[in-house]
Design an enzyme around this catalytic site. Sequence first.
Site, short mmCIF file in Angstrom:
data_model
loop_
_atom_site.label_atom_id
_atom_site.label_comp_id
_atom_site.label_asym_id
_atom_site.label_seq_id
_atom_site.Cartn_x
_atom_site.Cartn_y
_atom_site.Cartn_z
N GLY A 12 -32.86 -21.01 -29.57
CA GLY A 12 -33.16 -21.67 -30.83
C GLY A 12 -32.09 -22.61 -31.35
N ASN A 14 -32.10 -25.79 -30.99
CA ASN A 14 -32.81 -26.93 -31.57
C ASN A 14 -33.41 -26.57 -32.93
OD1 ASN A 14 -32.91 -29.48 -29.86
ND2 ASN A 14 -33.25 -27.87 -28.33
N ASN A 108 -42.53 -32.42 -28.95
CA ASN A 108 -41.74 -31.56 -28.06
C ASN A 108 -40.43 -32.24 -27.74
OD1 ASN A 108 -41.18 -29.50 -26.02
ND2 ASN A 108 -41.73 -31.04 -24.49
N HIS A 110 -37.70 -32.55 -24.79
CA HIS A 110 -37.55 -32.27 -23.36
C HIS A 110 -36.16 -32.71 -22.92
CE1 HIS A 110 -38.74 -31.52 -19.27
NE2 HIS A 110 -38.18 -32.66 -18.94
N ASP A 151 -45.70 -32.80 -20.78
CA ASP A 151 -44.60 -33.77 -20.92
C ASP A 151 -45.08 -35.22 -20.81
OD1 ASP A 151 -42.73 -31.72 -21.26
OD2 ASP A 151 -42.25 -31.64 -19.13
N GLU A 181 -30.33 -33.95 -27.87
CA GLU A 181 -31.44 -33.17 -28.46
C GLU A 181 -31.25 -32.88 -29.94
OE1 GLU A 181 -32.94 -29.81 -26.16
OE2 GLU A 181 -31.75 -30.46 -24.47
C1 GAR Z 1 -33.62 -27.07 -24.70
O1 GAR Z 1 -32.75 -27.74 -23.83
C2 GAR Z 1 -34.98 -27.72 -24.67
O2 GAR Z 1 -34.95 -29.11 -24.54
C3 GAR Z 1 -35.56 -27.10 -23.44
O3 GAR Z 1 -35.11 -25.76 -23.44
C4 GAR Z 1 -33.90 -25.66 -24.21
C5 GAR Z 1 -34.14 -24.69 -25.33
O4 GAR Z 1 -32.98 -24.44 -26.05
N1 GAR Z 1 -36.99 -27.18 -23.44
C6 GAR Z 1 -37.71 -27.33 -22.33
O5 GAR Z 1 -37.23 -27.33 -21.22
C7 GAR Z 1 -39.19 -27.43 -22.56
N2 GAR Z 1 -39.82 -28.08 -21.45
P1 GAR Z 1 -32.98 -23.84 -27.53
O6 GAR Z 1 -33.89 -22.60 -27.53
O7 GAR Z 1 -31.53 -23.47 -27.74
O8 GAR Z 1 -33.46 -24.89 -28.46
#
Ligand code: GAR
Length: 208
Positions: A12, A14, A108, A110, A151, A181
């Site tokens: 989490g 993000n 989303n 990515h 995606d 991100e």
């Molecule tokens: C992030 O890097 C996000 O971009 C990626 O997973 C991570 C989650 O981190 N998402 C994907 O790969 C989706 N296709 P977080 O839980 O710390 O935000």
Amino acid sequence: MKNIAVLVSGGGTNLQALIDAEKSGIIKGGRITCVIASNPEAYALERAKNNGISTRIIPRKEYADVASYTKAVTDALLEEKADLVVYAGFMTILDEQIVKAFPYKMMNVHPALIPSFCGKGFYGLHVHEAALEKGVKLSGATVHFVTEVCDGGPIIMQKAVPVENGDTPETLQRRIMEQAEWKILPEAVSLFCQDKIKVVDGKAIITE
Ligand code: GAR
């Protein structure tokens, strides 16, 4: 004020970037009203609770198939009166039911420059493993609208990040999170909440 619902599965960071951006006024015209986790162990749930945001857990394991799981998540989002749904490290694939319920109202983040290193199987650290395996010198992050194509929806924002000698999937992931991100996701959310993004001929256009 738009209601922002955030879908999570893991750490989490993000989500935290969105919470911080809301607090500091970077997100205009919206507030995070609900966090939904596919995984009861997701640390993202703690982050939501620590900030007084209501949470729901809809465990993927409790549903037999994608269709019944998608229905449960869609129903929850409708109950929450979500105006914007943000996939923030949400690792579960949903089907077209949710896209019909929230057309161009879901985004989303990515961890690569789409159309590189995306689609089925490209998630989390796997994305960075593939980028390092290919030897690209630039990677980055993309925020896009969610459509039926994994995606494949209209790209809202992208930011490039250099790959450095000796990078591991973990170091590259961290740099992309910090430099891309955590910045472009709150910016894209803020633009959406101010009705500054439109989709024309399948492409997202930011109207300042
Ligand atoms: C992030 O890097 C996000 O971009 C990626 O997973 C991570 C989650 O981190 N998402 C994907 O790969 C989706 N296709 P977080 O839980 O710390 O935000």
